[in-house]
Design a protein around this motif. Structure first.
Motif, PDB file in Angstrom:
ATOM      1  N   SER A 113       0.594  -0.780  -0.662  1.00  0.00           N
ATOM      2  CA  SER A 113       0.031  -0.223  -0.031  1.00  0.00           C
ATOM      3  C   SER A 113       0.531   1.395   0.233  1.00  0.00           C
ATOM      4  N   VAL A 114       1.569   1.617   0.691  1.00  0.00           N
ATOM      5  CA  VAL A 114       2.701   2.549   0.926  1.00  0.00           C
ATOM      6  C   VAL A 114       3.477   2.599  -0.044  1.00  0.00           C
ATOM      7  N   ILE A 115       4.221   1.448  -1.047  1.00  0.00           N
ATOM      8  CA  ILE A 115       4.661   2.201  -2.267  1.00  0.00           C
ATOM      9  C   ILE A 115       4.041   2.248  -3.210  1.00  0.00           C
ATOM     10  N   GLU A 116       3.159   1.741  -3.379  1.00  0.00           N
ATOM     11  CA  GLU A 116       1.707   2.070  -4.303  1.00  0.00           C
ATOM     12  C   GLU A 116       1.447   3.911  -3.766  1.00  0.00           C
ATOM     13  N   ARG A 117       1.446   4.435  -2.525  1.00  0.00           N
ATOM     14  CA  ARG A 117       0.780   5.547  -2.696  1.00  0.00           C
ATOM     15  C   ARG A 117       1.791   6.157  -3.076  1.00  0.00           C
ATOM     16  N   THR A 118       2.881   6.331  -2.692  1.00  0.00           N
ATOM     17  CA  THR A 118       4.273   6.928  -3.189  1.00  0.00           C
ATOM     18  C   THR A 118       4.360   7.072  -4.251  1.00  0.00           C
ATOM     19  N   SER A 119       4.661   5.551  -4.774  1.00  0.00           N
ATOM     20  CA  SER A 119       4.961   5.615  -6.284  1.00  0.00           C
ATOM     21  C   SER A 119       3.901   5.511  -7.342  1.00  0.00           C
ATOM     22  N   GLY A 120       2.768   5.744  -7.164  1.00  0.00           N
ATOM     23  CA  GLY A 120       1.433   4.996  -7.337  1.00  0.00           C
ATOM     24  C   GLY A 120       2.089   3.424  -8.250  1.00  0.00           C
ATOM     25  N   SER A 121       0.650   3.369  -9.141  1.00  0.00           N
ATOM     26  CA  SER A 121       0.804   1.805  -8.926  1.00  0.00           C
ATOM     27  C   SER A 121       0.742   1.609 -10.220  1.00  0.00           C
ATOM     28  N   LYS A 122       1.453   2.503 -10.608  1.00  0.00           N
ATOM     29  CA  LYS A 122       1.888   1.173 -12.557  1.00  0.00           C
ATOM     30  C   LYS A 122       3.443   2.028 -12.282  1.00  0.00           C
TER      31      LYS A 122
ATOM     32  N   ALA B  45      -7.437  11.475 -10.965  1.00  0.00           N
ATOM     33  CA  ALA B  45      -8.075  11.341  -9.700  1.00  0.00           C
ATOM     34  C   ALA B  45      -8.065   9.655  -9.284  1.00  0.00           C
ATOM     35  N   LYS B  46      -8.989   9.721 -10.442  1.00  0.00           N
ATOM     36  CA  LYS B  46      -9.793   8.261 -10.174  1.00  0.00           C
ATOM     37  C   LYS B  46      -8.220   6.668 -10.411  1.00  0.00           C
ATOM     38  N   GLU B  47      -7.250   7.189 -10.797  1.00  0.00           N
ATOM     39  CA  GLU B  47      -5.973   6.229 -11.103  1.00  0.00           C
ATOM     40  C   GLU B  47      -5.409   6.799  -9.436  1.00  0.00           C
ATOM     41  N   GLY B  48      -5.726   7.968  -8.832  1.00  0.00           N
ATOM     42  CA  GLY B  48      -5.265   7.921  -6.824  1.00  0.00           C
ATOM     43  C   GLY B  48      -3.414   9.058  -7.731  1.00  0.00           C
ATOM     44  N   VAL B  49      -3.725   9.232  -8.957  1.00  0.00           N
ATOM     45  CA  VAL B  49      -2.150   9.958  -8.801  1.00  0.00           C
ATOM     46  C   VAL B  49      -2.475  10.753  -8.074  1.00  0.00           C
ATOM     47  N   TYR B  50      -3.342  12.063  -8.018  1.00  0.00           N
ATOM     48  CA  TYR B  50      -3.346  13.022  -7.158  1.00  0.00           C
ATOM     49  C   TYR B  50      -5.099  13.008  -6.184  1.00  0.00           C
ATOM     50  N   THR B  51      -5.684  13.549  -5.652  1.00  0.00           N
ATOM     51  CA  THR B  51      -6.875  13.322  -4.379  1.00  0.00           C
ATOM     52  C   THR B  51      -7.528  14.287  -5.591  1.00  0.00           C
ATOM     53  N   LYS B  52      -9.497  13.784  -4.872  1.00  0.00           N
ATOM     54  CA  LYS B  52     -10.488  14.579  -5.560  1.00  0.00           C
ATOM     55  C   LYS B  52      -9.940  15.690  -5.380  1.00  0.00           C
ATOM     56  N   LEU B  53      -9.830  16.497  -4.205  1.00  0.00           N
ATOM     57  CA  LEU B  53      -9.386  18.031  -3.932  1.00  0.00           C
ATOM     58  C   LEU B  53      -8.639  18.417  -5.327  1.00  0.00           C
ATOM     59  N   ASP B  54      -7.251  17.806  -5.627  1.00  0.00           N
ATOM     60  CA  ASP B  54      -7.071  18.297  -6.541  1.00  0.00           C
ATOM     61  C   ASP B  54      -7.607  18.288  -8.260  1.00  0.00           C
ATOM     62  N   GLN B  55      -8.346  17.525  -8.066  1.00  0.00           N
ATOM     63  CA  GLN B  55      -8.971  17.246  -9.105  1.00  0.00           C
ATOM     64  C   GLN B  55     -10.662  18.614  -8.942  1.00  0.00           C
ATOM     65  N   LYS B  56     -11.008  18.656  -8.363  1.00  0.00           N
ATOM     66  CA  LYS B  56     -12.120  20.099  -7.916  1.00  0.00           C
ATOM     67  C   LYS B  56     -10.941  21.123  -7.950  1.00  0.00           C
ATOM     68  N   ASN B  57     -10.282  21.895  -8.000  1.00  0.00           N
ATOM     69  CA  ASN B  57      -8.795  22.124  -8.274  1.00  0.00           C
ATOM     70  C   ASN B  57      -8.537  22.544  -9.293  1.00  0.00           C
ATOM     71  N   VAL B  58      -8.760  21.885  -9.637  1.00  0.00           N
ATOM     72  CA  VAL B  58      -7.663  21.583 -11.158  1.00  0.00           C
ATOM     73  C   VAL B  58      -8.424  21.564 -12.476  1.00  0.00           C
TER      74      VAL B  58
ATOM     75  N   ILE C 168       7.256   1.048 -11.931  1.00  0.00           N
ATOM     76  CA  ILE C 168       8.395  -0.112 -11.730  1.00  0.00           C
ATOM     77  C   ILE C 168       8.032  -0.666 -10.362  1.00  0.00           C
ATOM     78  N   TYR C 169       8.370   0.053  -9.196  1.00  0.00           N
ATOM     79  CA  TYR C 169       8.347  -0.209  -7.407  1.00  0.00           C
ATOM     80  C   TYR C 169       6.949  -1.258  -7.790  1.00  0.00           C
ATOM     81  N   SER C 170       6.446  -0.480  -7.806  1.00  0.00           N
ATOM     82  CA  SER C 170       4.554  -1.137  -7.812  1.00  0.00           C
ATOM     83  C   SER C 170       4.960  -2.869  -8.509  1.00  0.00           C
ATOM     84  N   ARG C 171       5.194  -2.389 -10.097  1.00  0.00           N
ATOM     85  CA  ARG C 171       4.897  -3.722 -10.707  1.00  0.00           C
ATOM     86  C   ARG C 171       6.170  -4.607  -9.881  1.00  0.00           C
ATOM     87  N   GLN C 172       6.929  -4.172  -9.686  1.00  0.00           N
ATOM     88  CA  GLN C 172       7.939  -5.473  -8.843  1.00  0.00           C
ATOM     89  C   GLN C 172       7.302  -5.915  -7.397  1.00  0.00           C
TER      90      GLN C 172
END
Length: 201
Positions: A46-55, A166-179, A57-61
């Motif tokens: 979970s922390v690896i995906e939160r930190t680096s993204g689900s796609k 936002a759906k992929e968790g690259v940034y938050t729903k709040l970031d999405q609203k701000n964008v 190299i760390y998450s793939r590994q």
């Protein structure tokens, strides 16, 4: 934000290494129960995906490690190794590649240009430049996270890409609203603030 990720990675690594230091075996199976090792594995992934993204190299590994035909204790040992590598790369600023560095420099230049335009009374031109910079950054984020920026031969709209990020968790729903506000805003200052929030994503 980076400090938060460092703290979370450190916590799961320290917990695992602390258990190993009390174990007679290299995998810690005599001091870590099956329930505890599953919990630790879940938090590690979970922390690896939160930190680096689900796609990343760390998450793939860590996903590849989970597929191996071996015991969960061996899986966790490898996944903790990935967490260590990620922590090391964060601490040494290795996560940003050359393209991102160049983009970051250009990003700053465009905002400075927009600020210069607004200072000289060209509000419309400044808003267009800031809005364009925001859209370019959104597309770069999609490229970085392996999200398609086109549908067939047509480029997707920025708002659609914003929703996907936002759906992929690259940034938050709040970031999405701000964008969303930034994309529809004809005022340079709010758009610049949003851009500065996203530039390290």
């Amino acid at each position: 934000m980076t400090d938060t990720f460092k703290k979370q990675l450190n916590a799961v690594i320290t917990e695992y290494e602390s258990a190993l230091s009390q174990s007679k075996y290299s995998d810690g199976s005599d001091v870590i129960s099956k329930t505890e090792i599953t919990e630790l594995q879940t938090r590690c992934i979970s922390v690896i995906e939160r930190t680096s993204g689900s796609k990343s190299i760390y998450s793939r590994q860590v996903t590849e490690i989970s597929k191996k035909r071996s015991h969960v204790y061996d899986h966790v040992a490898g996944q903790i190794g990935v967490a260590k590598a990620l922590l090391f790369d964060i601490q040494n600023d290795y996560l940003q590649n050359l393209e991102e560095t160049i983009h970051g420099d250009l990003f700053g230049d465009f905002l400075e240009m927009a600020a210069h335009l607004i200072e000289n009374g060209y509000k419309d031109a400044a808003a267009v430049m800031a809005g364009t910079t925001l859209e370019v950054h959104i597309r770069k984020l999609c490229d970085k996270n392996d999200l398609a920026t086109t549908s067939g031969h047509k480029p997707k709209k920025a708002e659609s890409l914003n929703a996907e990020l936002a759906k992929e968790g690259v940034y938050t729903k709040l970031d999405q609203k701000n964008v969303t506000v930034g994309l529809g805003c004809a005022i340079m200052r709010p758009t610049a603030i949003i851009l500065n929030t996203l530039r390290n994503k």
